[in-house]
Motif scaffolding. Structure first.
Motif, PDB file in Angstrom:
ATOM      1  N   ASP A  48       0.890  -1.280   0.054  1.00  0.00           N
ATOM      2  CA  ASP A  48       0.160  -0.188   0.019  1.00  0.00           C
ATOM      3  C   ASP A  48       0.852   1.055  -0.017  1.00  0.00           C
ATOM      4  O   ASP A  48       1.541   1.590   0.761  1.00  0.00           O
ATOM      5  N   GLU A  49       0.719   2.039  -0.977  1.00  0.00           N
ATOM      6  CA  GLU A  49       1.862   3.063  -1.100  1.00  0.00           C
ATOM      7  C   GLU A  49       1.442   4.177  -0.002  1.00  0.00           C
ATOM      8  O   GLU A  49       2.368   4.984   0.037  1.00  0.00           O
ATOM      9  N   THR A  50       0.486   4.029   0.647  1.00  0.00           N
ATOM     10  CA  THR A  50       0.156   5.270   1.732  1.00  0.00           C
ATOM     11  C   THR A  50       1.001   4.771   2.990  1.00  0.00           C
ATOM     12  O   THR A  50       1.090   5.439   3.895  1.00  0.00           O
ATOM     13  N   LEU A  51       1.622   3.605   2.994  1.00  0.00           N
ATOM     14  CA  LEU A  51       2.242   3.115   4.366  1.00  0.00           C
ATOM     15  C   LEU A  51       3.520   3.574   4.143  1.00  0.00           C
ATOM     16  O   LEU A  51       4.280   3.460   3.266  1.00  0.00           O
ATOM     17  N   THR A  52       4.173   3.964   5.468  1.00  0.00           N
ATOM     18  CA  THR A  52       5.685   4.376   5.420  1.00  0.00           C
ATOM     19  C   THR A  52       6.584   3.360   6.252  1.00  0.00           C
ATOM     20  O   THR A  52       7.825   3.557   6.429  1.00  0.00           O
TER      21      THR A  52
END
Ligand SMILES: O=C(O)C[C@@](O)(CF)CCOP(=O)(O)OP(=O)(O)O
Length: 324
Positions: A48-52
């Motif tokens: 998920d590209e929103t995860l850091t």
């Protein structure tokens, strides 16, 4: 980008016991195992590209610390392979009763490797998947296949030729495995730490290595011909040789408890009563018992009757990794 995979644990009949390269997990010898149907891990991975950062939930617990680090660095290998800097949420459920002493890391890393590579868009062959899984936990690379599998140690120092190959499918032979769960839960030396100390200090380690090629040849012959006595004798002797190396380590150690030895002696006594039954033991006190279906009643009753036995957990040959 989400995928879910299921992988079973496996039980080594010819043990992996020693690394020649720790960072990428290359073994000192080949090993051979049977994948079991009773114990498995189901893992979902969603990039998920929103995860850091990666998130890891195992059996509904948020995982942090060393176990988290092992999973995150394994995902780094997958990210590098895919050329994508994406983080993932991982949800794992173990059907491996932790007390069973099965290497739940085997089913765990095999399921994680399969779900992670599929979720990130890598379509790996079983060979490539086994080679990748090996870098998570050595024994896990054998769980990619069902039935009997052999982890070939390989010769190259980059590990490109170190992965498991299928020997015979689960359907080849209906033999039974009972994991005897002992009540004592004393702290043990981890398999990783145990094999490191043994390789580095045990005078018996070379003897262990020298005996592997013949054990492998003989046990594969026994599997091919479904010769239970041959397979059982080699597996039990190989396990005893592996554990003998720990007694020669510095400082010496053993995984065996008093109840471990009592179960071993009971197995050997049953053989004098013409019951074909053998044992193997990994990096822990629990004993795994091998027998044929026609003896399941007498074997399972006898094991349950032994003092110090908390439970027995039954398995048959299991399938390789699957995508759900
Ligand atoms: O399974 C076997 O062949 C025998 C053992 O179970 C011990 F008896 C070794 C398992 O070692 P593992 O946990 O795979 O080590 P890692 O590569 O350091 O993760």
């Amino acid at each position: 980008m989400k995928a879910t995979a299921k992988a079973h644990t496996n039980i080594a009949l010819i043990k992996y016991w020693g690394k020649r390269n720790e960072p990428i997990i290359l073994p000192t010898n080949n090993s051979l195992s049977l994948t079991l149907d009773g114990y498995f891990t189901t893992t979902s991975v969603e990039f998920d590209e929103t995860l850091t950062k990666d998130q890891f939930i195992l059996d509904e617990q948020v995982i942090t610390g060393e176990q988290y680090e092992r999973v995150a660095s394994f995902l780094d290998i997958i990210r590098k392979l895919a050329g994508k800097q994406l983080y993932a949420s991982i949800t794992s459920k173990n059907e491996v009763p932790t007390a069973a002493g099965f290497a739940s890391s085997a089913s765990g890393f095999a399921a994680l490797a399969a779900a992670g590579t599929k979720a990130i868009g890598l379509g790996l062959s079983n060979m490539e998947l086994s080679r990748l899984t090996r870098q998570g936990s050595g024994s896990a690379c054998r769980s990619i296949y069902g039935g009997f599998a052999e982890w070939q140690m390989g010769k190259k120092e980059d590990g490109s030729d170190s992965y498991a190959i299928p020997i015979a499918p689960a359907e080849h032979w209906d033999i039974r495995v009972a994991a005897v769960v002992l009540s004592s839960t004393k702290k043990k030396v981890s398999s990783r730490a145990g094999m490191k100390r043994t390789v580095e200090t045990s005078p018996f380690f070379q003897g262990w290595l020298d005996s592997i090629p013949q054990d492998l040849t003989t046990i594969k012959e026994g599997i091919r011909h479904r010769d239970f006595q041959k397979v059982g004798e080699i597996a039990e002797a190989n396990c005893l040789k592996m554990h003998a190396t720990t007694l020669g380590a510095n400082p010496p150690f053993t995984y065996w408890h008093d109840t471990t030895i009592a179960v071993m002696q009971k197995i050997q006594e049953m053989r004098t009563q013409n019951i074909p039954v053998y044992f193997t033991i990994d990096a822990g006190p629990n004993v795994k018992v091998l027998y044929l279906p026609e003896y399941e009643k007498i074997v399972e009753e006898t094991l349950r009757s032994l003092s110090g036995v908390a439970d027995i957990r039954l398995s048959k040959p299991g399938q390789g990794v699957t995508y759900l």
